[in-house]
Structure formats: C-alpha cells, structure tokens
Design a protein around this motif. Structure first.
Motif, PDB file in Angstrom:
ATOM      1  N   GLU A   1      30.928  30.432  45.361  1.00 39.70           N
ATOM      2  CA  GLU A   1      30.111  31.034  44.305  1.00 39.70           C
ATOM      3  C   GLU A   1      30.637  32.388  43.876  1.00 39.70           C
ATOM      4  OE1 GLU A   1      27.168  33.738  42.695  1.00 39.70           O
ATOM      5  OE2 GLU A   1      27.823  33.783  44.796  1.00 39.70           O
ATOM      6  N   LEU A   2      31.199  33.168  44.830  1.00 38.39           N
ATOM      7  CA  LEU A   2      31.764  34.467  44.476  1.00 38.39           C
ATOM      8  C   LEU A   2      32.969  34.317  43.545  1.00 38.39           C
ATOM      9  CD1 LEU A   2      31.709  36.555  47.803  1.00 38.39           C
ATOM     10  CD2 LEU A   2      30.355  36.930  45.733  1.00 38.39           C
ATOM     11  N   ALA A   3      33.819  33.344  43.839  1.00 40.12           N
ATOM     12  CA  ALA A   3      34.982  33.110  42.990  1.00 40.12           C
ATOM     13  C   ALA A   3      34.559  32.692  41.588  1.00 40.12           C
ATOM     14  CB  ALA A   3      35.887  32.057  43.617  1.00 40.12           C
ATOM     15  N   VAL A   4      33.528  31.880  41.512  1.00 34.55           N
ATOM     16  CA  VAL A   4      33.034  31.453  40.204  1.00 34.55           C
ATOM     17  C   VAL A   4      32.438  32.639  39.455  1.00 34.55           C
ATOM     18  CG1 VAL A   4      31.353  29.988  39.033  1.00 34.55           C
ATOM     19  CG2 VAL A   4      32.617  29.091  41.002  1.00 34.55           C
ATOM     20  N   ARG A   5      31.684  33.468  40.150  1.00 36.74           N
ATOM     21  CA  ARG A   5      31.012  34.593  39.512  1.00 36.74           C
ATOM     22  C   ARG A   5      32.018  35.575  38.928  1.00 36.74           C
ATOM     23  NH1 ARG A   5      27.266  37.976  43.382  1.00 36.74           N
ATOM     24  NH2 ARG A   5      26.260  35.912  43.473  1.00 36.74           N
ATOM     25  N   TYR A   6      33.096  35.798  39.675  1.00 34.70           N
ATOM     26  CA  TYR A   6      34.060  36.811  39.229  1.00 34.70           C
ATOM     27  C   TYR A   6      35.335  36.189  38.659  1.00 34.70           C
ATOM     28  CZ  TYR A   6      30.955  39.970  41.708  1.00 34.70           C
ATOM     29  OH  TYR A   6      29.852  40.679  42.132  1.00 34.70           O
ATOM     30  N   ASN A   7      35.245  34.949  38.230  1.00 38.22           N
ATOM     31  CA  ASN A   7      36.350  34.291  37.510  1.00 38.22           C
ATOM     32  C   ASN A   7      37.661  34.296  38.293  1.00 38.22           C
ATOM     33  OD1 ASN A   7      34.679  33.832  35.162  1.00 38.22           O
ATOM     34  ND2 ASN A   7      34.934  36.023  34.706  1.00 38.22           N
ATOM     35  N   ASP A   8      37.560  34.122  39.610  1.00 42.57           N
ATOM     36  CA  ASP A   8      38.726  34.041  40.492  1.00 42.57           C
ATOM     37  C   ASP A   8      39.543  35.342  40.527  1.00 42.57           C
ATOM     38  OD1 ASP A   8      37.971  31.468  40.987  1.00 42.57           O
ATOM     39  OD2 ASP A   8      39.511  30.546  39.724  1.00 42.57           O
ATOM     40  N   ARG A   9      38.992  36.425  40.025  1.00 38.94           N
ATOM     41  CA  ARG A   9      39.710  37.693  39.996  1.00 38.94           C
ATOM     42  C   ARG A   9      39.127  38.654  41.035  1.00 38.94           C
ATOM     43  NH1 ARG A   9      40.400  38.843  33.462  1.00 38.94           N
ATOM     44  NH2 ARG A   9      41.619  36.967  33.002  1.00 38.94           N
ATOM     45  N   SER A  10      39.829  38.791  42.129  1.00 39.83           N
ATOM     46  CA  SER A  10      39.399  39.685  43.218  1.00 39.83           C
ATOM     47  C   SER A  10      37.917  39.499  43.531  1.00 39.83           C
ATOM     48  CB  SER A  10      39.676  41.143  42.845  1.00 39.83           C
ATOM     49  OG  SER A  10      41.027  41.357  42.511  1.00 39.83           O
ATOM     50  N   PRO A  11      37.490  38.295  43.866  1.00 36.99           N
ATOM     51  CA  PRO A  11      36.050  38.085  44.098  1.00 36.99           C
ATOM     52  C   PRO A  11      35.493  38.951  45.220  1.00 36.99           C
ATOM     53  CG  PRO A  11      37.337  36.168  44.778  1.00 36.99           C
ATOM     54  CD  PRO A  11      38.258  37.042  44.012  1.00 36.99           C
ATOM     55  N   LEU A  12      36.226  39.079  46.336  1.00 36.08           N
ATOM     56  CA  LEU A  12      35.719  39.894  47.444  1.00 36.08           C
ATOM     57  C   LEU A  12      35.567  41.358  47.033  1.00 36.08           C
ATOM     58  CD1 LEU A  12      37.630  38.481  50.551  1.00 36.08           C
ATOM     59  CD2 LEU A  12      35.154  38.439  50.162  1.00 36.08           C
TER      60      LEU A  12
END
Length: 830
Positions: free
Chosen positions: A595-606
């Motif tokens: 879900e984090l990767a989706v939220r931040y469009n795979d751009r530095s999600p962490l």
C-alpha cells in the motif's frame, strides 16, 4: 635607489672634474652607497628566487663589488698620490701602457654592473607605462612587460659589451697616446748626464757649458708645452738609486726656473717621470678633468642608448605582439566568464542570483588569462567525467557471483536471485521484544544507567535537559565511542533531547529559545514509540545517526555555512529519518505491491512515509516543536527536513556523489583552504550539504571504530537476511545481499566499503578535510573485514590474492586521503 645609482655612476668623475684634493668626502659618500647596494643585493638574493644567479644578480654583484676599487682605503686610488713613472728596461713602456689600458677597461667593466641598474628604473618612465591598455587584459600587459624587460636587458648587455670589450682589442696595438713627456725627460737626462760628467772632471768651463746646454733644453721643454693644456711645473736634478731619487740641488739648482704651469691642487693629477738624473713633474689636471668628463659622457651615452632602444623595443612589441595578444586574451576572458557562469548554474546559482555572483565575475578580471584558461579546462574535464555515465570498472571482470551482487546493489541495480520457496507475506518483526535479541558479535556498547532526573521534574521546570543524563553517557557523546544499542528506551529519548538542546552547538541555543523542554521530550518520546523493533532500523539507529550528524557539524564547523535552523532541522530529520521503518526496503514494497508503494507511486515509499509520520508527530498538540514559529519559517524548515530525508534513499547515493564531486571541482580552492563558506552560497548547495551530512551519518557504520563497525554490520545483515527469508516465502526474487545461504557477511562488507562507502567518503573528505578520520577508519576496517573473511571462509590462495589486491587498493586510497586531509588542516592552521 635612483640617488644611490647616480652617486655610484657619476660621483667619482664629478670629484675628479672638481679636482678634489682629499679622499674623505668621496669615501664617506661611496661607503653609504656601497652599504645600500649590498643590503639590496642580499635582500633580493634571499627573497626573490628568480633573481638568484640571473642577469641582474651577476651585474649587481659586479657593480656592488667593484665599488671597493673606488674607495681609497679599500682598494681604490689615493688622490694624494701622484702618478710615478720611472726608468725601466727596454720594451717595458709598451707593457706599462697595455697595463694602463687594461686597467681602464676593467674599471669601465665594473661600472657596467652599476649601469645595468638603470634598467630597473626604466620601467617607471612615463613613455614605457602603457596607461592606455585595456585593464581587463592583465596577462597581455604582463607578457608585454616581460618581453620588454627581457629584450631591453639584452640590448643593454650588448651595448655594455660593445663599450667595454671593444677597447680590449686595441690593448696590444701600438699605444696611440702622448709620449712627449717621457721623450723630453729622456732628452733632458742625456744633457744631465753630460753635466754630471763635467762635474766629475771638476772642469769649470765644461760645467758651465753643460749647465747652459741643460737650461736651454729646459727652456725648449717649457716652450713646447706652453700652448698645451698640460705641461711641466717642476724639475729636479739628482740621482736614482734602486728606485729612490735623491735631489742634488747643490750640484744643479733648478728652483729658479719659471714654469708655465702651477702645481695641481689634486696630487693624483700630477705625473712624475724619473729618468736617470732628471725627475720631471707634469701637471695633468686638465686632461684628467677631460678624461672624467669623457667617462661621464660615455655612461650618459650608454644610458641614452638603453632608453632609446627600450622605447623602440617596447613600441615594436606593442605593435607586433601585444595588440594581437590583447584581442586573443579578451576572447579568452569572455569565454571563461561564460563557462564560469555555466558552472555556477550547475552549482545551483542563477546568473542573476545576487550581487555576490557579479562580484565573483568582477574578481575574475584581476586574474591571469592563462591561469583562467587552465582552470576552465581542468574544471570542464572534471565536469565531463562526472556528467558522463561510466561503464563498469575493470575490477568487475574477475568477480564471482557474490561479489557482483554486492557491486550491482551499490550501483542501484535490483537484480535478484530466484527463490524456490513460496508463501504469503508476513510481519517479520513483532512489536514485542527488544533490539538486544538481534545483537551481532561484538562487545557491549554500554550498561543501563538510571536517568539523573525524572520526566516530572523536567515538565515542572525543576530540572534542565542537560541534567537528565548520567555523566558517563554525556561524556561518551564527546567521543567516537558512543553507542546507544544497549541503552534503555528512556535513556535513548534523553540522549535524543540532550543532543538537540544541551550540547554546545549553535543549534542548541535556537532550540532552547524556540522549543520548550516538555514539548521536545514529548516529540522525541512519540518518535521513539513509532519506531519498530527491527534489528537495525530502530530508534537506537536514529539516535546514533543524530549523534553522528552532531559530531559532523561540530567538526566542520557547520555554522560557517548552515544556519541555526538548518542545523536544528538536520537533527530532527536524523531522529525521524527511519520512523516506522518496516524492516524491508523500497524494492520489496514495490515488488509486493504494498500500500505504501501504491500511495507514493513507487517513488521512495519508505522515505515518504517517514516524512509523513514525522510531521504528524511534530504537529500534534503535545509534541508540536514548530508551534512557536511563524508560517514562512515553518514551511522552509519542513521543506528542508523532507528533502534531506528523501535523500536517504539509497537510489540517491550515486547522484549525491556526483554532485559532491562537481561542487568540489568547481570550488576546489575554497574547500582545500578550509573555507567552504565561500563556496556554499546558494540554497541548492546548502541543501546538498545537509543531505550529504544526513545520508553519510545514516550509512556511517563502516567508518566507525572497528568494534562498533562490526556490530552494526551484523545487525544490518540480520535485517537483510530476514527480508530474504520473506522473499523466499513469498516466492519472489531474493534481492542482492538478502540470501543468507549465498552472501558472506564479511565479504559483502568489503564490497560495500569498496563500491558504496569509499567513493562517498572520498568526496566528503575532499569537501571537508576535517572528516579525514572517516577515511582512516575505513582503511582499518576493510582490512579487518578481510581478516574475518579469511578466518571464516578459508578461501583458496587465488581468491585471497584477488581480494587482497582490492582491499589494498581501497586501504591505500583511504590512507592517502586521510594524510592529505591532515596536511590541509595543518596548512590552514598555520
């Protein structure tokens, strides 16, 4: 200098023309000039390397040394001593004249050394000062002056040689000078000899006849010189015995003879010629005056020739070389200005950024065009090497699979190995349990110590944050041995607050003024509560990064180019840079469609998640550390914190190394002289340095003392391997360094240091030589990891040799870097 030169060149002749009768005044004046010339000669020899053994060195040595031949009490002529000429053997007259001519040539040659000093004064003549030249082309003017000096020097040397050497070729020819004085004396000597013979015969008639004949010859002598400017003024009859002449006035008294000339006031202007029984005194005052005037005129003529030819040479150089060179160097300067503006843009400075930029370009007008051109070429070469993507280094040719995995990971690649196991995603680190369960081999970092003050005392204002830490822990923060791994949670929170508010850094004053102690405690406590109990990415790691950033800023010192608020932002970012970390990396989240990767469009999600959690805490009621700030300052600080945290993403690593290299190449002089504040001017540059400080602190484990380096590395590898186990369970490719069955811990650290850490430390120490200790630790630690690898893996001789070569290359590089950094610091200190 001009007065001294005038005296040295002309004063002897002026005194000769004035027929001074003593040496005292002239000797006193020449001694003063001699002292001035000697001091100037010694001073230039000791301070000017280009002067030593050059043309002017030898000329000044000759001119200064020759002055001893003008000072009577050293080796010079005594004006109170007449010129004595005695009878000699046949052929000696010719030899005497040769000696006299050689002496005059040598005297003129010695004067030539002083004449060369005129060249040093010619440059100040108005006609040689080209005031109409374009001041912006400094190098053209310098080259013109150097050419003029060089050619004028050679013209002067040629002139002096012609004047001095030409007479030498006539030294051995028949002397074309007046021999009448000697001839008349010899003629009178013959008459005197007849008189002496008559005297010995005691014949009165013969004596009287001989006396009459002698006086007739004396009268002829007087008449011969009556129309000349020099002539006899006295004569004595006597006898010469072994060079000593004894008058015999009782035999022939000549005191009654009336002479046309009087005795000269300057004894040295008289010539005494002795031949047998006659000693004739000649007054040469007028010829000596004319001789001095001729010598003075010759020197003036030489100076005039040098001046005229200097002007001609200068004019020729201007037409033939200077004007074309000016046009060429003007173009060079214009192009250099454009290139420097381009590099400024690369550094983040706009062309119309500020007056400071314009001042930089104006300062360039005072530099050498050739130096500017050389500097531009070197910078363009460095920029090109940094801007062009390079292929794999040669070292990869002989790497095995494990080594290639480490290298590819450090270059940002995400090649992975395929796992055969399958399974669903699961939580790898439950909330329960302490980080001590994941401790790797090594010595403990410290024991548990109770807080010296309670939270209630802090909240009620009955205690200061600096009083909460035990002395042992606060003291360890001043060293590189501090380790938060074994501290209890409340102690870590106290350390986190202590670094922000109670250290000696300039940020601490700002924090104490703008953030209350209870609010900051609440903020740090909430940050700690939101960290997960991962083996490595936990709150202990956050405190360690905060501590490392603090040490970096103190060592530089960062307040020379970072504001108090930026330093405060860095420490807050360090505390929250991994908040909520899941124990897995971004690539895993992207691969699993988290879900984090989706939220931040795979751009530095962490990293984006860390920023969001941090500011959620920082703006809560009980932990709002920005509550007292105005809106504009808060927005600026928020932007800075987000930027530096996003740059902790490993994918930004190589980009930052390239930017650091470019910044150093463009401003190497400033960084080498430990004056970074003159180079870090724009907001983009400040933000880059802040990001570098946080990112390097985040991955600082390899350049800590060995026992800490080893322990942190094992904790980090534990976390990697745990992610690898999850990847195997999920049936997705196992990422590099995550497969516990294939990756060697110590060997992976060798590659990590070689490809990831060493290039970063190299650029960091270039920018900040004060951080040279990091290179020194890397030199030790990579060798330690090599030793551990050999102990654990027992590799073959070929593999040992191959790895040893790689380790030695890195260790030598880091050792050289550390020594260079130390030299820069010592040079700056002196």
């Amino acid at each position: 200098a001009a007065v001294s030169l005038f005296i040295a060149l002309f004063m002897c002749d002026i005194f000769a023309m004035g027929q001074a009768s003593t040496n005292t005044e002239l000797d006193a004046i020449l001694m003063v000039v001699f002292g001035i010339f000697a001091l100037e000669f010694l001073g230039l020899s000791m301070t000017d390397a280009s002067y030593l053994f050059g043309f002017f060195f030898w000329m000044d040595l000759l001119g200064t040394g020759s002055m001893v031949f003008d000072i009577s009490f050293l080796a010079g002529p005594d004006v109170q001593e007449p010129d004595l000429v005695t009878a000699a053997a046949a052929g000696s007259d010719r030899q005497n004249v040769v000696v006299v001519r050689a002496t005059r040539a040598a005297k003129l040659g010695a004067r030539a050394g002083r004449i060369s000093r005129v060249l040093k004064i010619l440059r100040f003549l108005p006609l040689l000062l080209k005031s109409d030249q374009d001041d912006s082309v400094k190098m053209a003017r310098v080259i013109s002056n150097q050419l003029t000096n060089a050619l004028s020097t050679r013209v002067a040397f040629l002139t002096i040689c012609i004047v001095v050497i030409t007479p030498l070729f006539t030294m051995f020819t028949y002397p074309e000078e007046d021999d009448s004085m000697r001839a008349w004396t010899e003629l009178l000597a013959l008459s005197a000899q007849k008189y002496h013979s008559a005297w010995e015969q005691r014949n009165a008639t013969l004596i009287e006849d001989a006396r009459t004949a002698f006086l007739i010859e004396v009268k002829r002598l007087r008449n011969f010189y009556s129309q000349l400017s020099y002539g006899p003024f006295h004569m004595v009859y006597g006898k010469s015995d072994n060079g000593v002449f004894t008058p015999l006035g009782e035999q022939l008294d000549l005191s009654g003879v009336e002479w046309t000339f009087d005795s000269p006031s300057r004894p040295s202007s008289s010539r005494i010629i002795t031949v047998n029984r006659v000693q004739t005194y000649f007054n040469l005052s007028r010829p000596r005056v004319l001789e001095a005037a001729a010598s003075l005129g010759l020197i003036l003529f030489i100076i005039l020739v040098m001046c005229v030819f200097g002007l001609i040479v200068s004019s020729s150089i201007s037409v033939v070389a200077l004007q074309p060179l000016e046009r060429m160097l003007t173009v060079v300067r214009e192009r250099c200005t454009q290139i420097f503006k381009y590099t400024d843009n690369l550094r983040g400075r706009a062309e119309d950024d500020s007056d400071d930029a314009k001042e930089d370009y104006d300062d360039m007008q005072h530099g050498s065009e050739f130096m500017l051109l050389e500097k531009v070429v070197s910078k363009l070469a460095a920029i090109a090497s940094l801007s062009i993507a390079a292929g794999e280094p040669e070292v990869t040719e002989n790497m095995n699979e494990n080594e290639l995995l480490v290298y590819n990971w450090t270059q940002g690649a995400h090649v992975a190995t395929t796992a055969s196991a399958t399974g669903a995603r699961a939580s790898i680190f439950p909330k329960a349990g302490g980080s001590g369960n994941f401790r790797g081999p090594g010595t403990p970092c410290g024991g548990h110590s109770p807080l010296a003050a309670t939270i209630d005392e802090l909240a009620e204002g009955r205690s200061e944050p600096r009083n909460m830490l035990p002395t042992a822990i606060s003291d360890s923060l001043e060293t590189e041995e501090f380790c938060p791994l074994d501290l209890p949670a409340d102690m870590r929170i106290a350390v986190g607050q202590f670094i922000v508010t109670s250290t000696n850094g300039p940020w601490a004053n700002w924090a104490r003024t703008n953030v209350t102690a209870p609010t900051l405690w609440g903020f740090v406590s909430e940050v700690e509560a939101n960290y997960k109990e991962n083996p490595f990415h936990n709150f202990a790691h956050a405190v360690d990064v905060e501590y490392t950033v603090c040490r970096f800023m103190d060592a530089l010192p960062a307040d020379r180019f970072l504001t108090d608020t930026m330093q405060f932002c860095l420490l807050i970012a360090a505390l929250g840079h991994d908040i909520g970390h899941l124990g897995v990396n971004n690539q895993y989240l992207i691969e699993m469609g988290d879900e984090l990767a989706v939220r931040y469009n795979d751009r530095s999600p962490l990293e984006n998640m860390h920023c969001a959690k941090l500011f959620k805490i920082a703006t809560a009621t009980d932990s709002n550390i920005f509550v007292q700030l105005d809106k504009d300052l808060y927005k600026e600080m928020r932007k800075s914190i987000i930027d530096v945290i996003l740059h902790t993403d490993v994918t930004k690593h190589n980009e930052m190394i390239k930017e650091m290299g470019l910044l150093y190449q463009v401003n190497s002089e400033a960084f080498d002289s430990l004056a970074p504040e003159t180079a870090i001017a724009s907001h983009a540059q400040v933000q880059l340095i802040a990001s570098v400080l946080l990112h390097s602190a985040d991955v600082s484990n390899p350049f800590k003392p060995w026992h800490l380096c080893r322990r942190y590395a094992f904790l980090c590898m534990d976390e990697f391997f745990a992610q690898g186990d999850l990847e195997k369970q999920a049936g997705v490719p196992v990422q590099m360094l995550n497969d516990r069955d294939k990756v060697s811990r110590p060997k992976s650290q060798i590659g990590f240091i070689e490809f990831f850490i060493a290039p970063m430390v190299t650029q960091m120490v270039h920018l900040f030589p004060q951080l040279g200790g990091a290179a020194a630790h890397l030199q030790i630690n990579i060798q330690k990891w090599s030793d551990v690898w050999q102990e654990e893996s027992s590799p073959g001789p070929d593999e040992i040799a191959k790895v040893a070569a790689r380790v030695k290359k890195v260790a030598d590089s880091m050792g050289t870097l550390a020594m260079s950094a130390q030299e820069f610091q010592q040079a700056a200190a002196t």
